[in-house]
Design a protein around this motif. Sequence first.
Motif, PDB file in Angstrom:
ATOM      1  N   MET A  36      84.458  98.814  44.064  1.00 46.45           N
ATOM      2  CA  MET A  36      83.960  98.597  42.715  1.00 46.45           C
ATOM      3  C   MET A  36      84.242  99.842  41.865  1.00 46.45           C
ATOM      4  SD  MET A  36      82.670  95.604  42.541  1.00 46.45           S
ATOM      5  CE  MET A  36      81.203  95.087  41.721  1.00 46.45           C
ATOM      6  N   THR A  37      84.580  99.582  40.613  1.00 49.85           N
ATOM      7  CA  THR A  37      84.854 100.650  39.667  1.00 49.85           C
ATOM      8  C   THR A  37      83.679 100.763  38.708  1.00 49.85           C
ATOM      9  OG1 THR A  37      87.212 100.222  39.802  1.00 49.85           O
ATOM     10  CG2 THR A  37      86.446 101.445  37.885  1.00 49.85           C
ATOM     11  N   LYS A  38      83.270 101.992  38.416  1.00 50.85           N
ATOM     12  CA  LYS A  38      82.187 102.225  37.468  1.00 50.85           C
ATOM     13  C   LYS A  38      82.729 103.035  36.298  1.00 50.85           C
ATOM     14  CE  LYS A  38      78.603 102.219  40.982  1.00 50.85           C
ATOM     15  NZ  LYS A  38      77.502 102.966  41.615  1.00 50.85           N
ATOM     16  N   VAL A  39      82.427 102.571  35.075  1.00 53.78           N
ATOM     17  CA  VAL A  39      82.893 103.226  33.857  1.00 53.78           C
ATOM     18  C   VAL A  39      81.756 103.196  32.844  1.00 53.78           C
ATOM     19  CG1 VAL A  39      84.570 103.108  31.970  1.00 53.78           C
ATOM     20  CG2 VAL A  39      85.256 102.454  34.258  1.00 53.78           C
ATOM     21  N   VAL A  40      81.620 104.271  32.062  1.00 55.13           N
ATOM     22  CA  VAL A  40      80.658 104.292  30.972  1.00 55.13           C
ATOM     23  C   VAL A  40      81.446 104.258  29.667  1.00 55.13           C
ATOM     24  CG1 VAL A  40      78.823 105.559  29.811  1.00 55.13           C
ATOM     25  CG2 VAL A  40      78.944 105.557  32.314  1.00 55.13           C
ATOM     26  N   LEU A  41      81.160 103.254  28.847  1.00 51.33           N
ATOM     27  CA  LEU A  41      81.839 103.076  27.569  1.00 51.33           C
ATOM     28  C   LEU A  41      80.905 103.455  26.427  1.00 51.33           C
ATOM     29  CD1 LEU A  41      83.296  99.514  28.241  1.00 51.33           C
ATOM     30  CD2 LEU A  41      84.509 101.681  28.434  1.00 51.33           C
ATOM     31  N   ASN A  42      81.425 104.132  25.426  1.00 51.77           N
ATOM     32  CA  ASN A  42      80.668 104.391  24.205  1.00 51.77           C
ATOM     33  C   ASN A  42      80.883 103.206  23.281  1.00 51.77           C
ATOM     34  OD1 ASN A  42      79.706 106.985  24.919  1.00 51.77           O
ATOM     35  ND2 ASN A  42      81.702 107.833  24.454  1.00 51.77           N
ATOM     36  N   VAL A  43      79.779 102.621  22.831  1.00 46.90           N
ATOM     37  CA  VAL A  43      79.851 101.411  22.013  1.00 46.90           C
ATOM     38  C   VAL A  43      79.018 101.610  20.753  1.00 46.90           C
ATOM     39  CG1 VAL A  43      79.422  98.933  21.959  1.00 46.90           C
ATOM     40  CG2 VAL A  43      80.155 100.004  24.088  1.00 46.90           C
ATOM     41  N   GLY A  70      73.892 104.837  23.070  1.00 42.44           N
ATOM     42  CA  GLY A  70      75.010 104.076  22.514  1.00 42.44           C
ATOM     43  C   GLY A  70      76.100 103.854  23.542  1.00 42.44           C
ATOM     44  N   SER A  71      75.669 103.602  24.780  1.00 42.44           N
ATOM     45  CA  SER A  71      76.651 103.442  25.849  1.00 42.44           C
ATOM     46  C   SER A  71      76.378 102.206  26.697  1.00 42.44           C
ATOM     47  CB  SER A  71      76.660 104.680  26.749  1.00 42.44           C
ATOM     48  OG  SER A  71      75.437 104.797  27.437  1.00 42.44           O
ATOM     49  N   VAL A  72      77.417 101.805  27.413  1.00 44.32           N
ATOM     50  CA  VAL A  72      77.329 100.681  28.338  1.00 44.32           C
ATOM     51  C   VAL A  72      77.951 101.119  29.656  1.00 44.32           C
ATOM     52  CG1 VAL A  72      77.960  98.284  28.786  1.00 44.32           C
ATOM     53  CG2 VAL A  72      77.553  99.031  26.432  1.00 44.32           C
ATOM     54  N   GLU A  86      90.276  96.458  30.096  1.00 42.52           N
ATOM     55  CA  GLU A  86      90.649  95.974  28.758  1.00 42.52           C
ATOM     56  C   GLU A  86      89.965  94.644  28.451  1.00 42.52           C
ATOM     57  OE1 GLU A  86      92.197  97.269  26.063  1.00 42.52           O
ATOM     58  OE2 GLU A  86      92.027  99.074  27.271  1.00 42.52           O
ATOM     59  N   THR A  87      89.890  93.755  29.425  1.00 40.77           N
ATOM     60  CA  THR A  87      89.227  92.462  29.229  1.00 40.77           C
ATOM     61  C   THR A  87      87.751  92.661  28.939  1.00 40.77           C
ATOM     62  OG1 THR A  87      90.815  91.389  30.692  1.00 40.77           O
ATOM     63  CG2 THR A  87      88.768  90.212  30.278  1.00 40.77           C
ATOM     64  N   ILE A  88      87.127  93.600  29.631  1.00 33.77           N
ATOM     65  CA  ILE A  88      85.710  93.896  29.401  1.00 33.77           C
ATOM     66  C   ILE A  88      85.513  94.453  27.992  1.00 33.77           C
ATOM     67  CG2 ILE A  88      83.806  95.411  30.089  1.00 33.77           C
ATOM     68  CD1 ILE A  88      84.899  95.089  33.011  1.00 33.77           C
ATOM     69  N   LYS A  89      86.376  95.377  27.579  1.00 36.87           N
ATOM     70  CA  LYS A  89      86.284  95.941  26.229  1.00 36.87           C
ATOM     71  C   LYS A  89      86.429  94.842  25.179  1.00 36.87           C
ATOM     72  CE  LYS A  89      88.028 100.596  27.207  1.00 36.87           C
ATOM     73  NZ  LYS A  89      89.129 101.548  26.949  1.00 36.87           N
ATOM     74  N   GLU A  90      87.376  93.942  25.381  1.00 35.75           N
ATOM     75  CA  GLU A  90      87.593  92.844  24.432  1.00 35.75           C
ATOM     76  C   GLU A  90      86.368  91.942  24.358  1.00 35.75           C
ATOM     77  OE1 GLU A  90      91.205  90.855  25.568  1.00 35.75           O
ATOM     78  OE2 GLU A  90      92.415  92.635  25.186  1.00 35.75           O
ATOM     79  N   ALA A  91      85.731  91.668  25.498  1.00 35.76           N
ATOM     80  CA  ALA A  91      84.545  90.812  25.509  1.00 35.76           C
ATOM     81  C   ALA A  91      83.407  91.460  24.724  1.00 35.76           C
ATOM     82  CB  ALA A  91      84.110  90.546  26.950  1.00 35.76           C
ATOM     83  N   ILE A  92      83.258  92.777  24.840  1.00 32.51           N
ATOM     84  CA  ILE A  92      82.223  93.486  24.077  1.00 32.51           C
ATOM     85  C   ILE A  92      82.552  93.451  22.587  1.00 32.51           C
ATOM     86  CG2 ILE A  92      81.187  95.760  23.646  1.00 32.51           C
ATOM     87  CD1 ILE A  92      81.559  96.292  26.702  1.00 32.51           C
ATOM     88  N   GLU A  93      83.809  93.693  22.255  1.00 30.66           N
ATOM     89  CA  GLU A  93      84.220  93.678  20.848  1.00 30.66           C
ATOM     90  C   GLU A  93      84.104  92.276  20.247  1.00 30.66           C
ATOM     91  OE1 GLU A  93      88.020  95.667  20.928  1.00 30.66           O
ATOM     92  OE2 GLU A  93      87.033  97.631  20.769  1.00 30.66           O
ATOM     93  N   GLN A 106      81.772  90.353  20.705  1.00 32.92           N
ATOM     94  CA  GLN A 106      80.365  90.184  20.348  1.00 32.92           C
ATOM     95  C   GLN A 106      80.021  90.907  19.039  1.00 32.92           C
ATOM     96  OE1 GLN A 106      78.245  88.105  22.077  1.00 32.92           O
ATOM     97  NE2 GLN A 106      80.201  87.627  23.063  1.00 32.92           N
ATOM     98  N   GLY A 107      81.000  91.647  18.486  1.00 29.02           N
ATOM     99  CA  GLY A 107      80.799  92.306  17.204  1.00 29.02           C
ATOM    100  C   GLY A 107      80.540  93.794  17.276  1.00 29.02           C
ATOM    101  N   TYR A 108      80.811  94.416  18.410  1.00 30.70           N
ATOM    102  CA  TYR A 108      80.568  95.831  18.584  1.00 30.70           C
ATOM    103  C   TYR A 108      81.903  96.563  18.747  1.00 30.70           C
ATOM    104  CZ  TYR A 108      76.162  93.622  19.495  1.00 30.70           C
ATOM    105  OH  TYR A 108      75.053  92.835  19.360  1.00 30.70           O
ATOM    106  N   ASP A 109      81.889  97.867  18.498  1.00 29.63           N
ATOM    107  CA  ASP A 109      83.115  98.662  18.591  1.00 29.63           C
ATOM    108  C   ASP A 109      83.074  99.546  19.821  1.00 29.63           C
ATOM    109  OD1 ASP A 109      84.233  97.756  16.159  1.00 29.63           O
ATOM    110  OD2 ASP A 109      82.902  99.098  15.053  1.00 29.63           O
ATOM    111  N   VAL A 110      84.026  99.348  20.719  1.00 27.12           N
ATOM    112  CA  VAL A 110      84.156 100.208  21.886  1.00 27.12           C
ATOM    113  C   VAL A 110      84.993 101.397  21.458  1.00 27.12           C
ATOM    114  CG1 VAL A 110      84.989 100.404  24.260  1.00 27.12           C
ATOM    115  CG2 VAL A 110      84.015  98.237  23.464  1.00 27.12           C
ATOM    116  N   VAL A 111      84.431 102.604  21.574  1.00 25.79           N
ATOM    117  CA  VAL A 111      85.129 103.795  21.101  1.00 25.79           C
ATOM    118  C   VAL A 111      85.620 104.684  22.232  1.00 25.79           C
ATOM    119  CG1 VAL A 111      84.041 103.813  18.850  1.00 25.79           C
ATOM    120  CG2 VAL A 111      82.929 104.998  20.736  1.00 25.79           C
ATOM    121  N   SER A 112      85.457 104.250  23.464  1.00 23.79           N
ATOM    122  CA  SER A 112      85.992 105.012  24.588  1.00 23.79           C
ATOM    123  C   SER A 112      86.369 104.067  25.705  1.00 23.79           C
ATOM    124  CB  SER A 112      84.994 106.033  25.099  1.00 23.79           C
ATOM    125  OG  SER A 112      83.913 105.407  25.731  1.00 23.79           O
TER     126      SER A 112
END
Length: 67
Positions: free
Chosen positions: A1-8, A38-40, A52-59, A61-67
């Motif tokens: 499993m991969t773990k990543v923290v995204l700024n949203v 402000g993270s996920v 990339e698919t995860i980032k697109e799914a968050i975006e 929903q109307g949010y901006d992934v900045v990392s």
Amino acid sequence: MTKVVLNVKGMSCGHCVNSVEGAVKNLGAAAKVDLAAGSVAVEFDENAVTLETIKEAIEDQGYDVVS
């Protein structure tokens, strides 16, 4: 499993948490939103879904992934 923290950007309430966590869960991954930071934190299987698919799914929903 991969773990990543995204700024949203754009998350501010419980609805935001549910939207983001639900969108990521629908992809077969797990997400934990930290509104104050402000993270996920996302945990996913790279063989099943891409970051990339995860980032697109968050975006979607109307949010901006900045990392």
